[in-house]
Scaffold this active site. Sequence first.
Site, short mmCIF file in Angstrom:
data_model
loop_
_atom_site.label_atom_id
_atom_site.label_comp_id
_atom_site.label_asym_id
_atom_site.label_seq_id
_atom_site.Cartn_x
_atom_site.Cartn_y
_atom_site.Cartn_z
N THR A 79 -19.15 -6.63 -17.73
CA THR A 79 -17.70 -5.76 -18.07
C THR A 79 -16.56 -6.95 -16.69
O THR A 79 -15.44 -6.28 -17.00
CB THR A 79 -18.36 -5.05 -17.42
OG1 THR A 79 -19.00 -3.79 -17.99
CG2 THR A 79 -17.17 -3.46 -16.98
N LEU A 132 -8.51 -6.33 -6.04
CA LEU A 132 -9.41 -5.38 -7.42
C LEU A 132 -10.94 -5.07 -6.88
O LEU A 132 -11.76 -4.17 -6.93
CB LEU A 132 -9.09 -4.95 -8.81
CG LEU A 132 -7.84 -4.50 -9.09
CD1 LEU A 132 -7.68 -4.73 -10.75
CD2 LEU A 132 -7.41 -2.95 -8.53
N LYS A 133 -11.52 -6.32 -6.12
CA LYS A 133 -12.50 -6.16 -5.43
C LYS A 133 -13.98 -6.02 -6.38
O LYS A 133 -14.45 -4.69 -6.41
CB LYS A 133 -12.68 -5.08 -4.49
CG LYS A 133 -12.02 -5.85 -3.62
CD LYS A 133 -12.53 -5.29 -1.97
CE LYS A 133 -11.13 -4.94 -1.02
NZ LYS A 133 -9.77 -4.52 -0.92
N LEU A 134 -13.37 -6.54 -8.35
CA LEU A 134 -13.94 -5.87 -8.35
C LEU A 134 -15.73 -6.36 -8.97
O LEU A 134 -16.31 -7.16 -8.27
CB LEU A 134 -13.98 -6.77 -10.28
CG LEU A 134 -12.57 -7.16 -10.67
CD1 LEU A 134 -11.97 -7.70 -12.59
CD2 LEU A 134 -12.17 -5.31 -10.85
N ARG A 175 0.31 -2.78 7.61
CA ARG A 175 1.27 -1.32 8.27
C ARG A 175 1.95 -2.24 8.84
O ARG A 175 3.25 -1.60 9.32
CB ARG A 175 -0.32 -0.65 8.64
CG ARG A 175 -0.23 0.65 7.92
CD ARG A 175 -1.42 1.19 8.75
NE ARG A 175 -2.67 0.37 8.18
CZ ARG A 175 -4.00 1.35 8.22
NH1 ARG A 175 -4.07 2.20 8.79
NH2 ARG A 175 -4.95 -0.01 7.85
N ASP A 202 1.11 -0.83 0.24
CA ASP A 202 0.07 0.43 0.16
C ASP A 202 0.73 1.50 0.75
O ASP A 202 1.24 2.53 0.55
CB ASP A 202 -0.64 -0.08 1.46
CG ASP A 202 -2.15 -1.27 1.14
OD1 ASP A 202 -2.09 -1.63 0.10
OD2 ASP A 202 -2.56 -1.88 2.10
N ASP A 239 -19.52 -5.31 -11.07
CA ASP A 239 -19.81 -4.18 -12.10
C ASP A 239 -20.74 -5.55 -12.54
O ASP A 239 -21.19 -6.93 -12.17
CB ASP A 239 -19.09 -4.10 -12.85
CG ASP A 239 -19.28 -2.97 -14.04
OD1 ASP A 239 -20.95 -2.51 -14.12
OD2 ASP A 239 -18.38 -1.74 -13.85
N ILE A 240 -21.71 -5.14 -13.94
CA ILE A 240 -22.26 -5.79 -14.80
C ILE A 240 -21.74 -7.47 -15.37
O ILE A 240 -20.26 -7.12 -15.30
CB ILE A 240 -23.40 -5.25 -15.85
CG1 ILE A 240 -21.73 -4.64 -16.91
CG2 ILE A 240 -24.32 -3.95 -15.55
CD1 ILE A 240 -22.49 -4.28 -18.02
N LYS A 300 0.65 -7.96 -2.34
CA LYS A 300 -0.81 -7.80 -2.51
C LYS A 300 -0.47 -6.56 -3.46
O LYS A 300 -0.68 -5.17 -2.76
CB LYS A 300 -1.58 -7.48 -1.39
CG LYS A 300 -2.94 -7.28 -1.79
CD LYS A 300 -4.00 -6.91 -0.41
CE LYS A 300 -4.09 -5.99 0.27
NZ LYS A 300 -4.98 -5.01 -0.35
#
EC number: 4.1.1.23
Length: 235
Positions: A75, A67-69, A212, A17, A71-72, A39
């Site tokens: 996509t 990316l925690k996709l 962290r 991160d 959508d429809i 990650k």
Amino acid sequence: MAQADPADRDRLIVALDVPSVDAAKAMIDKLGDSVGFYKIGYQLAYAGGLALVPQLVDAGKKVFVDLKLHDIGNTVARGVESLTALGATFLTVHAYPQTMRAAVEARGTSGMKILAVTVLTSYDDADLTDAGYALGVRDLVEARARQALAIGVDGLVCSPEEAAHLRGIIGPRMALVTPGIRPAGSAAGDQKRIMTPARAIAAGASHLVVGRPVMEAADPKQAAEAIVAEIAQAK
């Protein structure tokens, strides 16, 4: 859908991160061979970090593209097809049935494993109520886990607090990836459902995501090695 028992080192996934590829590379160099799994989430991915995936794979590392996709279906499917070429080990999608089905179908035989995110570890029952959900965290996590299992995803992302309960539902071989890991004495930060590495492994987690406590440690390599040692002792 089977998940082999990974080596202790590869059960720790360090969250890169950071805001730039250069910062990520500097941390990877610091960590050396103490970490074998990284990650890449929104911050780094949107700063060009997806280009690191094949580089890390070529260097013998594993990568979790977080990316925690959602959508429809079409996509999501097209996005997953593009991501399979990178060589990542894990990719996350949100645990909605249409999204999970599209991702599982699109990954094909690529070898990339689809992980379904049940409920974010920064959420508690009050947050779900605010968002309009009738179920509390535990019930919603269980419902989504059962749907994910039926659809054929390769693993789940959940709080370590739900790990033992979910392991009983999904069986011993499916990946169970837990963020919200804090070694004893570490600050919780913005996580609400947390656990130490040893307790999370004992609860049934296959992989631990740590950001962290490693990234901000005075000696990141030493911090990572301490977590791996705790994982080994907890088995």
